[in-house]
Design an enzyme around this catalytic site. Sequence first.
Site, PDB file in Angstrom:
ATOM      1  N   HIS A 104       7.759  -4.176   1.454  1.00 39.37           N
ATOM      2  CA  HIS A 104       8.488  -4.988   0.471  1.00 39.37           C
ATOM      3  C   HIS A 104       9.663  -5.667   1.169  1.00 39.37           C
ATOM      4  O   HIS A 104      10.709  -5.050   1.377  1.00 39.37           O
ATOM      5  CB  HIS A 104       9.044  -4.108  -0.662  1.00 39.37           C
ATOM      6  CG  HIS A 104       8.008  -3.678  -1.650  1.00 39.37           C
ATOM      7  ND1 HIS A 104       7.279  -4.566  -2.402  1.00 39.37           N
ATOM      8  CD2 HIS A 104       7.566  -2.443  -2.003  1.00 39.37           C
ATOM      9  CE1 HIS A 104       6.443  -3.903  -3.197  1.00 39.37           C
ATOM     10  NE2 HIS A 104       6.587  -2.609  -2.963  1.00 39.37           N
ATOM     11  N   HIS A 114       0.175  -5.015   1.713  1.00 40.58           N
ATOM     12  CA  HIS A 114      -0.334  -3.658   1.580  1.00 40.58           C
ATOM     13  C   HIS A 114      -1.574  -3.561   2.463  1.00 40.58           C
ATOM     14  O   HIS A 114      -2.345  -4.519   2.527  1.00 40.58           O
ATOM     15  CB  HIS A 114      -0.683  -3.462   0.103  1.00 40.58           C
ATOM     16  CG  HIS A 114      -1.563  -2.298  -0.158  1.00 40.58           C
ATOM     17  ND1 HIS A 114      -2.906  -2.427  -0.424  1.00 40.58           N
ATOM     18  CD2 HIS A 114      -1.302  -0.970  -0.193  1.00 40.58           C
ATOM     19  CE1 HIS A 114      -3.428  -1.219  -0.618  1.00 40.58           C
ATOM     20  NE2 HIS A 114      -2.472  -0.328  -0.480  1.00 40.58           N
ATOM     21  N   VAL A 117      -6.453   1.906   5.939  1.00 39.57           N
ATOM     22  CA  VAL A 117      -7.738   2.193   6.600  1.00 39.57           C
ATOM     23  C   VAL A 117      -7.913   3.705   6.603  1.00 39.57           C
ATOM     24  O   VAL A 117      -6.955   4.441   6.824  1.00 39.57           O
ATOM     25  CB  VAL A 117      -7.826   1.639   8.047  1.00 39.57           C
ATOM     26  CG1 VAL A 117      -8.170   0.168   8.060  1.00 39.57           C
ATOM     27  CG2 VAL A 117      -6.550   1.885   8.835  1.00 39.57           C
TER      28      VAL A 117
END
Length: 250
Positions: A104, A114, A117
């Site tokens: 952010h 965002h 994995v």
Amino acid sequence: SVMTQTPDESSVSAVEEWLKQLQDAICAAFIGCDPKHRFSEDAWSRAEGGGGRTRVLADGDVFERAGVNFSHVLGDELPAAATARRPELAGRRFRAMGVSVVAHPKNPYVPTSHANVRLFVAEKDGHEPVWWFGGGFDMTPYYGFEQDAREWHEAAQAACVNFGDDVYPRYKRWCDEYFYIRHRDEQRGIGVLFFDDLNEWPFARCFEFIRSVGGKYLDAYIPIVQRRLDTPYGERERDFQCYRRGRYVE
């Protein structure tokens, strides 16, 4: 079947090592944009096995808050709730590992992003392991710039290009559906890629794919952050940013 491409211990360890390197690389790239600040790290462990490294950069000049977390969790048996969709997994021991990122930025002209994995493996003596990869990345601009959106999608397409022509359109559509806020009839952001249950290729090929996705996230996001971070803004833009950010948790 592809599932017989059983990942051995060294293959799973290689994924874990790469995930830790990815966490380091993302933290280093964020600090490169915000050089006066550092990530604080909380290393934790779980009684049942495994642990992780939670890293947070708070109140930076560029990032208001960025979390880059690695976890590797082991368990003796999968709870029934976790196996409702896949009853064959009930009672198997499991390990789940991944890196997740939420950034952010402070300046409303720099988009929130965002990425994630992950790998999941469930094992049972005398049976083939069940495994799959998942992940993706997405971006939420507060003020849209065509150049940023185009580059973001080009990077996602580049991440997928060596894996088949249908991969990018399929995972892009999956992301669009996943991040659609139904009760508002709007997209949360400009999306890009989302996938889960990936095991249709051999293990090594799937691992190659998540490496491609992880690398392209940084290639795409950092230049956008650097391009926008000096854009002047005021109260009005900050208010709009806060209002839109509320959508992120819906």
